[in-house]
Design an enzyme around this catalytic site. Sequence first.
Site, PDB file in Angstrom:
ATOM      1  N   SER A  41      -3.151  57.578  18.122  1.00  0.00           N
ATOM      2  CA  SER A  41      -3.566  56.454  18.951  1.00  0.00           C
ATOM      3  C   SER A  41      -4.557  55.572  18.185  1.00  0.00           C
ATOM      4  O   SER A  41      -4.231  55.070  17.116  1.00  0.00           O
ATOM      5  CB  SER A  41      -4.150  56.973  20.268  1.00  0.00           C
ATOM      6  OG  SER A  41      -4.295  55.935  21.205  1.00  0.00           O
TER       7      SER A  41
ATOM      8  N   ASP B 285       2.055  57.193  23.608  1.00  0.00           N
ATOM      9  CA  ASP B 285       0.870  57.668  22.876  1.00  0.00           C
ATOM     10  C   ASP B 285       0.983  59.130  22.453  1.00  0.00           C
ATOM     11  O   ASP B 285       1.262  60.011  23.272  1.00  0.00           O
ATOM     12  CB  ASP B 285      -0.336  57.487  23.800  1.00  0.00           C
ATOM     13  CG  ASP B 285      -1.668  57.611  23.091  1.00  0.00           C
ATOM     14  OD1 ASP B 285      -1.784  58.434  22.173  1.00  0.00           O
ATOM     15  OD2 ASP B 285      -2.602  56.883  23.481  1.00  0.00           O
TER      16      ASP B 285
END
Length: 351
Positions: A50, A195
């Site tokens: 991320s 993610d």
Amino acid sequence: MKKILSIDGGGIRGIIPGQVLVALEEKLQVRTGNPQARIADYFDFFAGTSTGGILTCISLCPSNGDPTKARFSAKEAVDLYVENGKEIFDVSMWQNIHSGFGTMDEKYNASALESLLEGYFGDLRLSQLLKPCLIPAYDIERRVSHFFAQHDFAQKGNGGDFLVRDVCRATSAAPTYFEAALVRSCSGISYPLVDGGVFANNPALCAYSEVRNAVGKPSAKDMFIVSIGTGSEHTPYRYPNAKDWGAIGWIRPVIDIMMAGASETTDYHLKKIFSAGGHGDNYVRIQPSRMGNANLEMDDARQPNIQALVEVGIETAQNCSQELDRIVEVLLQSSDPVEYALPLYTINESR
């Protein structure tokens, strides 16, 4: 000694590891007498999830003038958030109402983030990054983890190569915050991804596994891992409130708990792995000892909170100054780059 840098996910809290890297890079510059020294020059392998994946890719972005040198400093990397955080996490009242504050649709429009990523990377490909790296995401259709690996290009050609801006968009597509990313490999295969923090918010164990399968099969005694977190304090969820939550009530808490739990589990197992062989000093985990005035929400990009996160990062680097000095000494020891054999490990379909 294979030197590995791993950076956790955490949204705007990526400012914290970013500031730690600024301090580490400054120490490298002072120690070497080279004001152009960069983080990318001294680690052999990188991993980031991320926000950590974005910082990783910026750190490994090659210079236009010399493709063997890093284009951006650690300061320029963290400035993506310090200078543009408000733009990334900007939401209008209409968007809040339309999305039910993130419960019925994504909370944020990804166009601002996508524009910034294109500005940083243009059409740069994953295979063109300076060092081997691993960036996790999750494939929601195939229901498998997807690891973007810079060194996969050598094994899979265009099938393992992607535009870097798409890699960053995918690994940061946090559920409820941004819509899932649909990215294409350079061979034209589509991947719907979210993610990587949903299963590997702390990618250090993934990095260990990847390097463990490199040429020579290095073990813990042959590795030096620096893992940097985005804050270890967590919002408590009180039983009297949580016991009656339904699906909507659990949406945000379960994401928070899942990401925090994944990071803590990785840290626990790596400590066990390295200490089992008497090499505990080869694993370094850096986390803020306190969050000060910073908000724990990973999308609070108000200017006062950005400044508070900068201060947490600076304070963390100051508190870990001696540890950073030791890291510098290890990084300056000569070593061969990590090499990958064909094939030393089974590659999942998702890779």
